[in-house]
Scaffold this active site. Structure first.
Site, mmCIF file in Angstrom:
data_model
loop_
_atom_site.group_PDB
_atom_site.id
_atom_site.type_symbol
_atom_site.label_atom_id
_atom_site.label_comp_id
_atom_site.label_asym_id
_atom_site.label_seq_id
_atom_site.Cartn_x
_atom_site.Cartn_y
_atom_site.Cartn_z
ATOM 1 N N LYS A 48 27.236 -11.001 -8.298
ATOM 2 C CA LYS A 48 28.184 -10.037 -7.721
ATOM 3 C C LYS A 48 27.764 -9.667 -6.306
ATOM 4 C CE LYS A 48 29.438 -8.117 -12.170
ATOM 5 N NZ LYS A 48 29.053 -7.222 -13.245
ATOM 6 N N GLN A 98 26.888 -1.736 -14.514
ATOM 7 C CA GLN A 98 26.782 -2.892 -15.412
ATOM 8 C C GLN A 98 26.548 -2.420 -16.847
ATOM 9 O OE1 GLN A 98 27.308 -6.076 -14.503
ATOM 10 N NE2 GLN A 98 26.919 -6.857 -16.547
ATOM 11 N N ASP A 116 36.052 -1.439 -12.145
ATOM 12 C CA ASP A 116 36.055 -2.115 -13.447
ATOM 13 C C ASP A 116 37.288 -1.736 -14.266
ATOM 14 O OD1 ASP A 116 34.086 -3.941 -14.243
ATOM 15 O OD2 ASP A 116 32.564 -2.369 -14.419
HETATM 16 N N1 GUN Z 1 29.262 -6.334 -18.929
HETATM 17 C C1 GUN Z 1 29.958 -7.401 -19.407
HETATM 18 N N2 GUN Z 1 31.136 -7.510 -18.774
HETATM 19 C C2 GUN Z 1 31.192 -6.504 -17.889
HETATM 20 C C3 GUN Z 1 32.167 -6.116 -16.929
HETATM 21 O O1 GUN Z 1 33.248 -6.707 -16.776
HETATM 22 N N3 GUN Z 1 31.856 -5.015 -16.207
HETATM 23 C C4 GUN Z 1 30.694 -4.324 -16.377
HETATM 24 N N4 GUN Z 1 30.486 -3.241 -15.632
HETATM 25 N N5 GUN Z 1 29.771 -4.662 -17.245
HETATM 26 C C5 GUN Z 1 30.021 -5.758 -18.000
#
Ligand code: GUN
Length: 294
Positions: free
Chosen positions: A53, A97, A120
Site C-alpha cells: 500500500k 489494517q 476502507d
Molecule cells: N485486512 C484484510 N483486508 C483488509 C482491508 O480491505 N482493509 C483493512 N483495513 N484491513 C484488511
C-alpha cells in the site's frame, strides 16, 4: 471459451488514472492527497499488504504516512492516534489494517475515524450510506470486483447475482453494490441449503467465502461471470505451497463465460481502489469536482 479477466492489467489502468488525477489536483488546486496507514503488531501477511500500500501510494504521487505500533498498543493509545489523524489536514484518508490485536475493540477504532477519511468504507456511517444510497466511501475489494464486472459486462441491470460469503469487508458490501446496480442479489454462505443449485442459477457469481476451491465446475451456470475473491495458500504436494481461490479454476474452464484468476484477478484491484478512494476523499474534502480532473 472462458475469458480470463486480467485484474492485474485493469488495476494498472486504475492506478495510472489516479496518478493523472493527483497531478491535476497538485497543479490546479495545490493539493497532494495523503493516506495514513496504521499497522498494529507484526502479522506477516499484514506487513506485506501495508508495504505494498505504501509503495503504490507513493508511486501514484500521493503522500504516505506510516504508523507502525507495537502489538501491546492499548485501545486508548490507538484512539489518540485516530484523533491526531482526524485533525491532520495533510491526511485525507486513514486505513487501519485489520485484524487488530484482541485487546482492541476494532469497531470502536473504526467508528472513531472521521467518516469522510474512512477510505476502507468500514465506518458505520459509510455502511449505512452504502445500503441507503447515500454518498459515502465504498470498501475497496468489492468496489474492485464491481469495476471488473462492469468492464466485462457493461450494464448489470436484471442480472441474477449470487455472493458467496457474508463478511463485513467483502460479502455484505458486494451485495449492496450489486443491488444498487439493479441486480437480483442472493447472499449465500457455507450453511446455505442447496448451495450448488443456488450458485448454478447465477449470471454473476462472486466467491468470497475463504475456502480453497470450494466452488466446483458444475456449480457454475454455463456462460456465467465468476469473480473469485479467495486467496488461499495450500500445499502443492512437493513440499511447496501455492495460492488458490475459492473457485476450482481448472474446473471452471469451458463452463464460465469469464473468470478472474488467483493470483492476478481481484487481488491487485484492492490497493488500486484504495488509491481511487483516497483521491475521492481528497476531492470531497476540498470541494473539487473529480470529473474535472481528467
Ligand atoms: N485486512 C484484510 N483486508 C483488509 C482491508 O480491505 N482493509 C483493512 N483495513 N484491513 C484488511
Amino acid at each position: 471459451m472462458t475469458t480470463r479477466i486480467d485484474g492485474k492489467a485493469f488495476a494498472a489502468q486504475v492506478r495510472a488514472r489516479v496518478a493523472g488525477e493527483v497531478v491535476a489536483l497538485q497543479e490546479r488546486h495545490g493539493i497532494t492527497p495523503g493516506l495514513a496507514v496504521v499497522l498494529v503488531g507484526e502479522d506477516p501477511a499484514s506487513q506485506v499488504y501495508v508495504r505494498n500500500k505504501e509503495k503504490q501510494t507513493v508511486e501514484a504521487g500521493m503522500q504516505s504516512f506510516e504508523h507502525k505500533l507495537s502489538v501491546d498498543t492499548t485501545q486508548d493509545q490507538l484512539l489518540a492516534l485516530m484523533d491526531d489523524l482526524n485533525n491532520d489536514g495533510a491526511v485525507n484518508g486513514i486505513l487501519v489494517q485489520l485484524p487488530l490485536p484482541s485487546q482492541i475493540d476494532s469497531d470502536a477504532v473504526i467508528n472513531a475515524l472521521q467518516r469522510e477519511k474512512d477510505v476502507d468504507g468500514f465506518h458505520i456511517g459509510n455502511v449505512g450510506r452504502l445500503w441507503t444510497g447515500g454518498e459515502g466511501m465504498v470498501p475497496c475489494t468489492p468496489l474492485g470486483c464491481l469495476m471488473l464486472l462492469q468492464d466485462h459486462l457493461g450494464d448489470l441491470t436484471g442480472k441474477r447475482a449470487l455472493v458467496l460469503g457474508r463478511s463485513n469487508i467483502v460479502g455484505k458490501p458486494m451485495a449492496a453494490l450489486l443491488l444498487a446496480q439493479h441486480c437480483t442479489v442472493t447472499i449465500a454462505h457455507s450453511r446455505t441449503a442447496d448451495l450448488a443449485v443456488r450458485c448454478s442459477e447465477a449470471d454473476i457469481l462472486v466467491a468470497a467465502v475463504g475456502r480453497p476451491e470450494m466452488v466446483k465446475g458444475d456449480w457454475i451456470k454455463p456462460g456465467a461471470t465468476v469473480i473469485d475473491v479467495g486467496i488461499n495458500r495450500v500445499e502443492s504436494g512437493d513440499g511447496k505451497t501455492r495460492l488458490v481461490g475459492d473457485v476450482n479454476f481448472e474446473a471452471a474452464q469451458g463452463v464460465a463465460g469469464a473468470i478472474t484468476p488467483v493470483p492476478g484477478g481481484v487481488g491487485p484491484m484492492t490497493i488500486a481502489c484504495l488509491l481511487h478512494n483516497t483521491v475521492e476523499a481528497a476531492c470531497r474534502q476540498n470541494g473539487v469536482d473529480r470529473a474535472s480532473l481528467s
